[in-house]
Design a protein around this motif. Structure first.
Motif, mmCIF file in Angstrom:
data_model
loop_
_atom_site.group_PDB
_atom_site.id
_atom_site.type_symbol
_atom_site.label_atom_id
_atom_site.label_comp_id
_atom_site.label_asym_id
_atom_site.label_seq_id
_atom_site.Cartn_x
_atom_site.Cartn_y
_atom_site.Cartn_z
ATOM 1 N N VAL A 149 0.850 -1.200 0.000
ATOM 2 C CA VAL A 149 0.000 0.000 0.000
ATOM 3 C C VAL A 149 0.880 1.242 0.000
ATOM 4 C CG1 VAL A 149 -1.856 -1.200 1.214
ATOM 5 C CG2 VAL A 149 -0.161 0.090 2.535
ATOM 6 N N ASP A 150 0.273 2.367 -0.327
ATOM 7 C CA ASP A 150 0.958 3.649 -0.353
ATOM 8 C C ASP A 150 0.868 4.277 1.039
ATOM 9 O OD1 ASP A 150 1.851 6.242 -0.661
ATOM 10 O OD2 ASP A 150 0.740 6.619 -2.509
ATOM 11 N N VAL A 151 2.004 4.437 1.705
ATOM 12 C CA VAL A 151 1.996 4.921 3.073
ATOM 13 C C VAL A 151 1.423 6.334 3.187
ATOM 14 C CG1 VAL A 151 4.318 5.956 3.040
ATOM 15 C CG2 VAL A 151 3.409 5.036 5.192
ATOM 16 N N ASP A 152 1.498 7.121 2.115
ATOM 17 C CA ASP A 152 0.986 8.484 2.172
ATOM 18 C C ASP A 152 -0.489 8.575 1.779
ATOM 19 O OD1 ASP A 152 3.422 9.725 2.972
ATOM 20 O OD2 ASP A 152 4.186 9.483 0.939
ATOM 21 N N ALA A 153 -1.013 7.539 1.159
ATOM 22 C CA ALA A 153 -2.421 7.538 0.775
ATOM 23 C C ALA A 153 -3.280 6.679 1.698
ATOM 24 C CB ALA A 153 -2.577 7.038 -0.662
ATOM 25 N N ASP A 154 -2.670 5.684 2.307
ATOM 26 C CA ASP A 154 -3.376 4.749 3.180
ATOM 27 C C ASP A 154 -2.913 4.992 4.626
ATOM 28 O OD1 ASP A 154 -4.330 2.518 4.617
ATOM 29 O OD2 ASP A 154 -4.225 1.239 2.840
ATOM 30 N N PRO A 155 -3.814 5.394 5.520
ATOM 31 C CA PRO A 155 -3.410 5.711 6.889
ATOM 32 C C PRO A 155 -3.098 4.499 7.762
ATOM 33 C CG PRO A 155 -5.784 5.885 6.707
ATOM 34 C CD PRO A 155 -5.264 5.607 5.326
ATOM 35 N N ARG A 156 -3.454 3.306 7.318
ATOM 36 C CA ARG A 156 -3.349 2.135 8.187
ATOM 37 C C ARG A 156 -1.942 1.814 8.676
ATOM 38 N NH1 ARG A 156 -6.672 -2.122 4.697
ATOM 39 N NH2 ARG A 156 -5.474 -0.999 3.091
ATOM 40 N N PRO A 157 -0.909 1.910 7.840
ATOM 41 C CA PRO A 157 0.439 1.618 8.367
ATOM 42 C C PRO A 157 0.830 2.521 9.536
ATOM 43 C CG PRO A 157 0.472 1.570 5.980
ATOM 44 C CD PRO A 157 -0.879 2.104 6.375
ATOM 45 N N ARG A 158 0.560 3.824 9.406
ATOM 46 C CA ARG A 158 0.914 4.741 10.490
ATOM 47 C C ARG A 158 0.012 4.534 11.708
ATOM 48 N NH1 ARG A 158 1.867 8.727 6.067
ATOM 49 N NH2 ARG A 158 4.137 9.036 5.936
ATOM 50 N N LEU A 159 -1.256 4.189 11.472
ATOM 51 C CA LEU A 159 -2.159 3.921 12.596
ATOM 52 C C LEU A 159 -1.701 2.690 13.380
ATOM 53 C CD1 LEU A 159 -5.671 4.581 10.988
ATOM 54 C CD2 LEU A 159 -4.594 5.903 12.820
ATOM 55 N N ALA A 160 -1.350 1.635 12.668
ATOM 56 C CA ALA A 160 -0.903 0.406 13.329
ATOM 57 C C ALA A 160 0.355 0.657 14.145
ATOM 58 C CB ALA A 160 -0.643 -0.688 12.290
ATOM 59 N N VAL A 161 1.302 1.374 13.558
ATOM 60 C CA VAL A 161 2.551 1.664 14.256
ATOM 61 C C VAL A 161 2.305 2.605 15.440
ATOM 62 C CG1 VAL A 161 4.813 2.750 14.046
ATOM 63 C CG2 VAL A 161 4.010 1.221 12.258
ATOM 64 N N ALA A 162 1.360 3.537 15.291
ATOM 65 C CA ALA A 162 1.042 4.446 16.392
ATOM 66 C C ALA A 162 0.480 3.680 17.587
ATOM 67 C CB ALA A 162 0.049 5.509 15.932
ATOM 68 N N VAL A 163 -0.390 2.708 17.302
ATOM 69 C CA VAL A 163 -0.940 1.879 18.382
ATOM 70 C C VAL A 163 0.175 1.074 19.042
ATOM 71 C CG1 VAL A 163 -2.431 -0.084 18.908
ATOM 72 C CG2 VAL A 163 -3.250 1.738 17.398
ATOM 73 N N PHE A 164 1.010 0.451 18.227
ATOM 74 C CA PHE A 164 2.117 -0.329 18.777
ATOM 75 C C PHE A 164 3.059 0.565 19.582
ATOM 76 C CE2 PHE A 164 6.341 -2.223 18.636
ATOM 77 C CZ PHE A 164 6.073 -3.523 19.028
ATOM 78 N N GLY A 165 3.378 1.728 19.049
ATOM 79 C CA GLY A 165 4.260 2.652 19.758
ATOM 80 C C GLY A 165 3.657 3.113 21.070
ATOM 81 N N GLY A 166 2.334 3.290 21.086
ATOM 82 C CA GLY A 166 1.659 3.669 22.321
ATOM 83 C C GLY A 166 1.793 2.598 23.387
ATOM 84 N N VAL A 167 1.690 1.345 22.979
ATOM 85 C CA VAL A 167 1.865 0.233 23.923
ATOM 86 C C VAL A 167 3.287 0.247 24.495
ATOM 87 C CG1 VAL A 167 1.963 -2.276 24.166
ATOM 88 C CG2 VAL A 167 0.129 -1.222 22.839
ATOM 89 N N ILE A 168 4.256 0.490 23.640
ATOM 90 C CA ILE A 168 5.641 0.536 24.098
ATOM 91 C C ILE A 168 5.840 1.671 25.103
ATOM 92 C CG2 ILE A 168 8.044 0.887 23.387
ATOM 93 C CD1 ILE A 168 6.837 -1.819 22.598
ATOM 94 N N ARG A 169 5.239 2.833 24.848
ATOM 95 C CA ARG A 169 5.374 3.959 25.779
ATOM 96 C C ARG A 169 4.726 3.642 27.125
ATOM 97 N NH1 ARG A 169 8.536 6.658 27.078
ATOM 98 N NH2 ARG A 169 7.265 8.348 27.896
ATOM 99 N N VAL A 170 3.544 3.032 27.091
ATOM 100 C CA VAL A 170 2.882 2.659 28.349
ATOM 101 C C VAL A 170 3.757 1.663 29.114
ATOM 102 C CG1 VAL A 170 0.900 1.458 29.358
ATOM 103 C CG2 VAL A 170 0.552 3.128 27.529
#
Length: 208
Positions: A149-170
């Motif tokens: 997928v196109d990372v700049d057209a499809d938000p899902r890659p950044r959303l998935a990584v944001a969720v994962f990154g949030g878990v790491i921060r917690v």
């Protein structure tokens, strides 16, 4: 095969890195000077700058190694795995490799102490969050490439990584305030929190 000159350079860098982390964790990051780090290894300040751009570079050198190893592990996951599973398995299954990566340059215990110093030092915490954002962008692009997928057209890659990154921060925040200082406790906490992502985001939290 590593040449004698390359081996000497590696040993000097590792000695400077270990000295820096020891000083940062015992007397404080802000209180430590580059001259002190160089003196601890009996080299010049100029030699320090051959290996590190500055104190921040030294403070995050080991963490950067582990993050690079994690990105590589995500890239190597089987293509049939869903994105979140690829992130989870790369982290949990690569734990022993991460330990080996750390131990190849400094003792794990010193790395963990530095981790806590980062959380308690405002300048380092700000740098950590900035660096983490850059790593998350790299991971999003890796996921996008995996999924075609196109990372700049499809938000899902950044959303998935944001969720994962949030878990790491917690996980980091919880671990840094807990009494269990072991490396395995980070892994267990991360696995526990990742398992709760689905219910935390879509479930009903009310118990009454």
């Amino acid at each position: 095969m590593e040449t004698l000159r390359e081996r000497k350079k590696r040993r000097t860098r590792e000695a400077l890195l270990r000295a820096a982390l020891e000083l940062f964790t015992t007397q404080g990051y802000e209180q430590t000077t580059i001259d002190e780090i160089a003196e601890a290894v009996d080299v010049s300040q100029r030699t320090f700058f051959r290996y590190f751009a500055g104190k921040e570079d030294a403070a995050f050198a080991v963490q950067e190694m582990t993050e690079d190893a994690f990105v590589a592990a995500v890239r190597a996951r089987p293509p049939h795995e869903a994105p979140m599973k690829a992130l989870r398995q790369a982290f949990l299954e690569g734990w022993d490799t991460i330990r080996e990566t750390v131990e190849s340059v400094v003792p794990v215990e010193l790395h963990l102490r530095m981790y806590r110093s980062i959380e308690s030092t405002p300048a380092l915490l700000a740098a950590h969050l900035r660096r983490s954002a850059a790593t998350e962008e790299t991971l999003a692009r890796v996921l996008a490439e995996r999924e075609g997928v196109d990372v700049d057209a499809d938000p899902r890659p950044r959303l998935a990584v944001a969720v994962f990154g949030g878990v790491i921060r917690v996980t980091e925040r919880h671990w840094c305030t807990s009494e269990d200082f072991g490396l395995e406790s980070i892994r267990m906490l991360t696995a526990t929190y990742l398992d709760q992502v689905g219910s935390a985001l879509t479930g009903n939290w009310r118990t009454g």
